[in-house]
Write an enzyme that holds these catalytic residues in place. Sequence first.
Site, PDB file in Angstrom:
ATOM      1  N   ARG A 166      -9.560   0.795   8.885  1.00  0.00           N
ATOM      2  CA  ARG A 166      -9.531  -0.585   9.073  1.00  0.00           C
ATOM      3  C   ARG A 166     -10.755  -1.244   9.612  1.00  0.00           C
ATOM      4  O   ARG A 166     -10.872  -2.452   9.629  1.00  0.00           O
ATOM      5  CB  ARG A 166      -8.404  -0.953   9.672  1.00  0.00           C
ATOM      6  N   ARG A 202      11.006  -7.034   5.065  1.00  0.00           N
ATOM      7  CA  ARG A 202      11.275  -5.786   4.979  1.00  0.00           C
ATOM      8  C   ARG A 202      12.474  -5.220   5.773  1.00  0.00           C
ATOM      9  O   ARG A 202      12.636  -5.904   6.755  1.00  0.00           O
ATOM     10  CB  ARG A 202       9.951  -5.341   5.711  1.00  0.00           C
ATOM     11  N   LYS A 208       0.912  -1.083   0.019  1.00  0.00           N
ATOM     12  CA  LYS A 208      -0.126  -0.122   0.226  1.00  0.00           C
ATOM     13  C   LYS A 208       0.844   1.144  -0.022  1.00  0.00           C
ATOM     14  O   LYS A 208       0.615   2.153  -0.718  1.00  0.00           O
ATOM     15  CB  LYS A 208      -0.905  -0.094   1.266  1.00  0.00           C
ATOM     16  N   ARG A 250      11.783  -4.129  11.155  1.00  0.00           N
ATOM     17  CA  ARG A 250      10.975  -3.851  12.440  1.00  0.00           C
ATOM     18  C   ARG A 250      10.663  -4.802  13.311  1.00  0.00           C
ATOM     19  O   ARG A 250      10.660  -5.816  13.080  1.00  0.00           O
ATOM     20  CB  ARG A 250       9.742  -3.428  11.527  1.00  0.00           C
ATOM     21  N   ARG A 262      -1.140 -10.616  12.344  1.00  0.00           N
ATOM     22  CA  ARG A 262      -1.683  -9.421  11.804  1.00  0.00           C
ATOM     23  C   ARG A 262      -2.663  -9.743  10.665  1.00  0.00           C
ATOM     24  O   ARG A 262      -3.778  -9.098  10.231  1.00  0.00           O
ATOM     25  CB  ARG A 262      -0.509  -8.492  11.347  1.00  0.00           C
TER      26      ARG A 262
END
Length: 294
Positions: free
Chosen positions: A151, A185, A74, A229, A240
């Site tokens: 959300r 990531r 996104k 992260r 998640r």
Amino acid sequence: MAVLSRVLRLRVAGVDRFAVRSFRSSSSSWRNSEIDPKAAAASQQLGEKALPLQRDVKDRNVQWVFLGCPGVGKGTYASKLSTLLGVPHIATGDLVRDELSSSGPLAKQLEEVVNQGKLVSDEIIINLLSKRLEASSAKGETGFILDGFPRTIRQAEILEGVTEIDLVINLKLREEALLAKCLGRRICSECGGNYNVASIDIKAEEGDPGMYMAPLLPPPLCTSKLISRSDDTEEVVKRRLRIYNEMSQPVEEFYRSRGKLLEFDLPGGIPESWPKLLRALNLEDHDDKESAAA
């Protein structure tokens, strides 16, 4: 957007909201919005200016929302569209991370929620979003591309109550690729750049097309400074994704029923997906074409 940011907070607190006349967007027809007289009176009592939240499309930029699982991309596509269209890209995930690094009053509470893979409460998200909208308004920015909000149905209803969303782009990617992307990531601890070390190569089988997504590697200066992260662990990522999938269906249906949802299955990495997304949006990236022709 200053009015919008204030009304977001007022709506959560239970204050009467602005009533915005519903309109449908198309390539050729738009209708202006109005303010409910009672809501306007209430806003004036609270020191608000009785300004319409919506203006004719000629006077403002697009107001779009990106939906999609964590790690789907996104932020990448919203950022590229933000640059192309000249509107601010507002990512609630970035707002949360900025607050976490600020040592502010919400930092400790947010750290516990994020590390457990839970969703941040509506009140906190709306508070952070309101601050960001006020900052945009102060800089004279109009329009926005929201990434990570709404959300929940409640968030969608709050947002619809104060402004008109023109389009909702729902990005989709198969789960095995999503998991690999999330675990790959990386962030440069010095410049803050976002990269991905995952090389995804899914072979075609049983009628399903293959997929290749090249890694997004950092420049040499950032290579030794990459960090992950804290919430990008396999257990947290799977949690998640599960939570998102459970909560996303009603939000998708909310916008689908209003004729505003664009479903877009990512066929691969940015080189494959970006041109197809532009075609789906009836847009052209002249800089991208010039780069390809060079």
